[in-house]
Write a protein that holds these residues in place. Structure first.
Motif, PDB file in Angstrom:
ATOM      1  N   MET A  13       0.795  -1.209   0.000  1.00 61.12           N
ATOM      2  CA  MET A  13       0.000   0.000   0.000  1.00 61.12           C
ATOM      3  C   MET A  13       0.835   1.271   0.000  1.00 61.12           C
ATOM      4  N   ARG A  49      -5.104   3.569  -2.365  1.00 65.13           N
ATOM      5  CA  ARG A  49      -5.745   4.608  -1.544  1.00 65.13           C
ATOM      6  C   ARG A  49      -6.166   5.772  -2.418  1.00 65.13           C
ATOM      7  N   ALA A  83      -9.121   3.930  -5.804  1.00 68.00           N
ATOM      8  CA  ALA A  83      -8.095   3.247  -5.009  1.00 68.00           C
ATOM      9  C   ALA A  83      -7.647   1.960  -5.704  1.00 68.00           C
ATOM     10  N   GLU A 115     -12.722   8.875   1.734  1.00 69.67           N
ATOM     11  CA  GLU A 115     -11.371   8.330   1.936  1.00 69.67           C
ATOM     12  C   GLU A 115     -11.439   6.833   1.710  1.00 69.67           C
ATOM     13  N   ARG A 117      -9.610   2.995   0.836  1.00 76.59           N
ATOM     14  CA  ARG A 117      -8.379   2.190   0.817  1.00 76.59           C
ATOM     15  C   ARG A 117      -8.764   0.756   0.473  1.00 76.59           C
TER      16      ARG A 117
ATOM     17  N   MET D   1      -7.061   5.961   6.109  1.00 77.13           N
ATOM     18  CA  MET D   1      -8.435   5.650   6.520  1.00 77.13           C
ATOM     19  C   MET D   1      -8.792   6.309   7.837  1.00 77.13           C
TER      20      MET D   1
END
Lengths: 153, 153, 153, 153
Positions: A13, A49, A83, A115, A117, D1
Motif C-alpha cells: 500500500m 488509496r 483506489a 477516503e 483504501r 483511513m
C-alpha cells in the motif's frame, strides 16, 4: 484500526500509484457519466488509496437539508474504483459485485469527502472500504465496504 | 425460498396496505426529490410488499448500455421504503441505516422492476429485501437487503 | 419475491442436482469438520437449492435459551455451499468470500431449518441467499446473503 | 483511513473505557458460553475500541490448515461487543442485528487477533468494524462490519 500490534498495513500500500489523477478522471468521464455529471474531484490517488471530493449541489438534497443515500453510495463506489486503479493501473472492465453501506449520521448540506483504501487486491477480486465525511468535520457520515470483480487478464 | 416447510410467510404480510399508492407517491415527491426526478412508478403496494418500476432513461446508462449502480441502489431503497410504509403507514422519519447490494448481471437498457418485501417489521428496526429485474426478463439483476430505523412513536 | 411479473425464476434452477446428498455429506465431513461436528443434516438438495437441518444441542445456547450467532452463520454458510454444489457438482476449492447476516428474531431452543437458493452461479462468483427458521415455525429468524469464489477450472 | 483531512476521529473515542477487562470477561462467560469455551482473551479495552486474541486450537481447523469461517465471525462479533461495552458500559441486552464479513486471506494455523473500533454509538444502534489478523502478521485476514441494537434504557 491499523493493526499496529501486527506491524502495520501491507507494504504494497505504500508503493506509487499505477495511474495518474488525470488518467483516472478521463476514465470516469468515459465510463461513469453519472459520476462525471456530479463533478466528483479526485484529490489524492495512491497505490490502493484515494481521496475524492463531491462539491455540494442543491439537487442532491433530501428535505431536512441532508444528502441523499444514492449520492453517498455513488461517491463511495467511485472512490474505491480510484483506489483500485491506483493499485492495478487502468485495467478495463473491473465492476462492483457487492457494496454494503452503513449510514451513520445525516450529512450536512456541504461538500463530501471520501477516503478509500483497498483491503485486498487479488487477481480476481478486490475489496475496499470507504469512509465518508462532511468536509471539515471529523464525524464519519457513512462507512462502505465494496467488492470489485477484476476481469481475467 | 418461501419457507414452505415452515408453513409459509408471516400472516402479517397478507394484511391490507396501510397506505395507498397515491399517498406513497406524494411522500416520495416531498421527501425523496431524487427518486421523484427519476419518475419511479409504484405498481403495487401491499402490507410489507411493493413493486416499483423505473422507466428507462438514457441518462442512467453506463457505457456498454448498462444501467449504473447508484440508480439500481436508489430504486431498491425506495422499493423497501414503499413495502415498509405499506406495513406501518405514513410514519414520518424512517431512514435507511444499512443497505447491501449484490450486482448479479448487467442490466439491459430497458425499464427496471423492483420487487420488495419486508423480512421483519419491528418497533425500532425493519429489514427488507428487493429483487431487481429488467422488465420482462426473469433473470435477477441485483439483490438488495436493507435496514430501516423507525423513529420512536 | 419470486419475480412473477417477470415470468418466474431462471430455468437453470429447475434442473437436477449435480451432486447427491450422500456425496455432499461426505465433502462436509472431509472439508468442514466444524459443520460435521454439529451434525448438520441435508434434507433436500437440488440444482441451486438446498434445505438443511441443525438438530438442537444445549451447547449452542446463549442465556435466555436462544441459539448463538456463529451457529446460525455456520449453518447458513453450509446451506449455500450445498445449493452451490447442487448447481456445479463436487468442484473442489470453492470458498466463501463474503457473508452478510441479518438477525431478525431470537431462535427458540429447537432445531433450525436453513432454506438456501442460489441467486447467481457464474464462472468465478456465485451468490446465494438463505432463510433460517425454527423447525415448524413460519417466522424467519435470520436472512443471509453470501458470495462464493469458484476456482478457475 | 483515519480521516486526517477531517481532523482525526471523534474525540469520544479517546475517553476511558466504561468497563474493565475483568468485568467484560465475566459478561462473556455468563452470556456468551461459546466464546468463553473458545477461550477468547481480551487484550485491550478502551472507549469504543478493543483488541481480542483467540488462541489456536486444532479443532478450529479446516483441512488445508485454515481456520473456519464461523470461528472468525464469532471472534469478530465478540470484539465489537467489547468495543461497544467499552463505550456504553455493562448495558444488558445489546444484540447483533447485522454482521457482514469479507474473507480476504486464508488464516494460518496460528492465534487470531481482532482489532475492533466503533464507528458510531447511538442511542438505539451502534456500528463497529473489526480487522482480523494472524498474530504477528500484518496482512488482514478478514474485515467485518456489524450493527448492534441497544435496548431502550
Amino acid at each position: 484500526m491499523n493493526g499496529k500490534e501486527n506491524g502495520g498495513g501491507s507494504s504494497r500500500m505504500t508503493e506509487d500509484a499505477r495511474i495518474t489523477i488525470a488518467e483516472f478522471e478521463r476514465i470516469v468521464e468515459e465510463s461513469l457519466p453519472l459520476a462525471a455529471a456530479w463533478k466528483i474531484e479526485t484529490r489524492a490517488l495512491h497505490h490502493g488509496r484515494a481521496t475524492l471530493r463531491l462539491g455540494f449541489d442543491a439537487g442532491f438534497l433530501r428535505p431536512g437539508g441532508t444528502i441523499s443515500g444514492p449520492i453517498q453510495m455513488g461517491l463511495a463506489d467511485v472512490a474505491i474504483f480510484a483506489a483500485l486503479l491506483g493499485a492495478i493501473g487502468p485495467v478495463p472492465g473491473a465492476v462492483t459485485s457487492n457494496l454494503s453501506i452503513n449510514f451513520l449520521r445525516r450529512p450536512k448540506p456541504s461538500p463530501l469527502i471520501a477516503e478509500a483504501r483497498m483491503l485486498k487486491v487479488g487477481r480476481k477480486l478486490a475489496v475496499g472500504e470507504v469512509e465518508l465525511y462532511s468536509e471539515g468535520d471529523p464525524e464519519m457520515l457513512a462507512h462502505v465496504v465494496a467488492t470489485y470483480a477484476i476481469p481475467a487478464a
